[in-house]
Design a protein around this motif. Structure first.
Motif, short mmCIF file in Angstrom:
data_model
loop_
_atom_site.label_atom_id
_atom_site.label_comp_id
_atom_site.label_asym_id
_atom_site.label_seq_id
_atom_site.Cartn_x
_atom_site.Cartn_y
_atom_site.Cartn_z
N LEU A 33 0.82 -1.21 0.00
CA LEU A 33 0.00 0.00 0.00
C LEU A 33 0.86 1.26 0.00
O LEU A 33 0.52 2.25 -0.66
N VAL A 34 1.97 1.23 0.73
CA VAL A 34 2.90 2.36 0.69
C VAL A 34 3.44 2.54 -0.72
O VAL A 34 3.55 3.66 -1.23
N GLY A 35 3.76 1.41 -1.37
CA GLY A 35 4.22 1.48 -2.76
C GLY A 35 3.14 2.03 -3.68
O GLY A 35 3.43 2.81 -4.60
N CYS A 36 1.88 1.66 -3.44
CA CYS A 36 0.77 2.18 -4.25
C CYS A 36 0.65 3.69 -4.09
O CYS A 36 0.42 4.41 -5.07
N LEU A 37 0.78 4.16 -2.85
CA LEU A 37 0.70 5.61 -2.60
C LEU A 37 1.83 6.35 -3.30
O LEU A 37 1.61 7.39 -3.93
N LEU A 38 3.04 5.81 -3.19
CA LEU A 38 4.19 6.45 -3.84
C LEU A 38 4.01 6.45 -5.36
O LEU A 38 4.31 7.44 -6.04
N PHE A 56 3.77 13.71 -12.68
CA PHE A 56 4.36 13.87 -14.01
C PHE A 56 3.30 13.89 -15.10
O PHE A 56 3.42 14.61 -16.10
N ALA A 57 2.20 13.14 -14.94
CA ALA A 57 1.14 13.12 -15.96
C ALA A 57 0.42 14.46 -16.02
O ALA A 57 0.12 14.97 -17.11
N LEU A 58 0.11 15.04 -14.86
CA LEU A 58 -0.55 16.34 -14.84
C LEU A 58 0.34 17.42 -15.44
O LEU A 58 -0.14 18.32 -16.15
N LEU A 59 1.63 17.35 -15.16
CA LEU A 59 2.55 18.35 -15.71
C LEU A 59 2.57 18.29 -17.23
O LEU A 59 2.49 19.33 -17.91
N LEU A 61 15.91 4.04 -12.95
CA LEU A 61 15.66 5.42 -12.55
C LEU A 61 15.00 6.24 -13.65
O LEU A 61 14.45 7.31 -13.38
N LEU A 62 15.04 5.76 -14.88
CA LEU A 62 14.66 6.57 -16.02
C LEU A 62 13.20 6.43 -16.43
O LEU A 62 12.77 7.07 -17.40
N THR A 63 12.44 5.61 -15.75
CA THR A 63 11.02 5.46 -16.09
C THR A 63 10.20 5.37 -14.81
O THR A 63 10.66 4.75 -13.83
N PRO A 64 9.03 6.00 -14.74
CA PRO A 64 8.33 6.16 -13.45
C PRO A 64 7.93 4.86 -12.76
O PRO A 64 8.07 4.74 -11.55
N PHE A 65 7.42 3.87 -13.50
CA PHE A 65 7.00 2.64 -12.86
C PHE A 65 8.17 1.91 -12.22
O PHE A 65 8.09 1.43 -11.09
N ARG A 66 9.28 1.83 -12.94
CA ARG A 66 10.46 1.15 -12.40
C ARG A 66 11.13 1.97 -11.31
O ARG A 66 11.80 1.42 -10.42
N VAL A 106 10.89 13.98 -8.69
CA VAL A 106 9.85 14.01 -9.72
C VAL A 106 8.60 14.70 -9.18
O VAL A 106 8.02 15.57 -9.85
N ILE A 107 8.21 14.36 -7.96
CA ILE A 107 7.00 14.95 -7.37
C ILE A 107 7.18 16.45 -7.15
O ILE A 107 6.36 17.27 -7.57
N GLY A 108 8.28 16.82 -6.47
CA GLY A 108 8.50 18.22 -6.15
C GLY A 108 8.71 19.08 -7.38
O GLY A 108 8.13 20.18 -7.50
N GLY A 109 9.53 18.60 -8.32
CA GLY A 109 9.78 19.36 -9.54
C GLY A 109 8.54 19.52 -10.38
O GLY A 109 8.27 20.61 -10.92
#
Length: 301
Positions: free
Chosen positions: A179-184, A192-195, A242-247, A284-287
């Motif tokens: 669940l922590v992983g799901c939240l992250l 990144f999608a909204l941006l 590190l270069l793709t969001p899911f991974r 990614v989140i903050g930027g």
């Protein structure tokens, strides 16, 4: 020439002033409903509800298999569920992020929001929180269904003589870590999608842009990992995550949240890399939120 004064019954508003927090909460609720097409026409509900159904079907099917197999190996790894179904999640992201980020720009309503005591950060926070909630529901509900299925079938597995059945405490620990992983994952993907979607008022362009970033990043990582593994460079293959969001999020699950490394193949992130992957998620989140706020502030000027 005669004049007349008409009493139209106008009175000043003397009721309670609910303030800024109520406005942000109302924006959050409106955007959350919009993601799933609630309050809109039937066509707006079809795609998000289909994605919800597609996310739930594998969990329901796995529970059915578990009821026949009666072995814990039949249960899908909680932490890998979103990774296995990432294409469905990506479609949900690509189609629904423009609903949140593009419509207000297309209809030029952002300045109207900012004419009230709502700043750009409040506006972005409400949209971001709504999309995170929607994505968390999309991912966490099937994982919860899997866990409930395990709890229901655990006694039957023990009676059947299955070996290696985890205790309720251990399995619940795996579930909570997932669940922590799901939240992250919801935080990273939503930001990144909204941006990306916010940089165009046209929904079609937003859909294409989000899918392009997802597909291109995955292809790049896949190429790097194939070449690296072919040369025996397992560390480089792991760092490429590190270069793709899911991974990127999966690296945190594998190295910080105690997820099973054995099911992740040879491209698992190197030992001790968990803090780096977590910092990558936070960056990614903050930027993304900083750039998103700047974007809407410009749109509302």
């Amino acid at each position: 020439m005669s004049t007349a004064i008409h009493d139209i019954g106008y009175r000043h508003y003397d009721g309670p002033r609910l303030g800024r927090a109520h406005t942000v909460r109302a924006l959050y609720q409106y955007n959350l409903r919009s993601v799933f097409g609630l309050g809109r026409g039937p066509r707006a509900k079809i795609l998000p509800m289909m994605m919800v159904a597609f996310m739930l079907l594998p969990a329901a099917g796995d529970i059915a298999i578990l009821s026949f197999a009666r072995t814990p190996e039949a249960l899908i790894d909680y932490s890998m569920y979103a990774f296995y179904l990432q294409m469905i999640i990506a479609i949900f992201l690509a189609t629904q992020a423009p609903v949140i980020a593009s419509r207000d720009q297309r209809f030029r309503t952002v300045p109207l929001y900012f004419s009230r005591p709502v700043g750009a950060w409040d506006f972005v926070l409400a949209k971001f929180a709504a999309f995170v909630t929607a994505l968390l529901l999309l991912v966490a509900v099937p994982v919860t269904l899997l866990h409930l299925g395990f709890l229901t079938m655990r006694g039957t597995m023990i009676e059947h003589g299955s070996k290696g059945v985890p205790s309720v405490v251990d399995q619940t620990g795996y579930y909570l870590a997932a669940l922590v992983g799901c939240l992250l994952l919801a935080l990273v993907l939503s930001s990144f999608a909204l941006l990306i979607a916010a940089f165009t008022p046209r929904r079609g362009f937003g859909v294409a842009a989000v899918m392009a970033v997802y597909l291109i990043s995955n292809v790049v990582v896949l190429i790097i990992q194939v070449v690296s593994l072919g040369n025996g460079d397992y560390d480089l293959a792991g760092w490429a995550n590190l270069l793709t969001p899911f991974r990127l999020v999966d690296g945190v699950q594998a190295r910080l949240l105690g997820a099973d490394i054995g099911v992740r193949g040879d491209s698992v992130p190197p030992a001790g890399s968990g803090p780096v992957f977590l910092l990558g998620c936070l960056a990614v989140i903050g930027g993304s939120l900083a750039l998103l706020t700047r974007r809407f502030r410009k749109a509302g000027a």
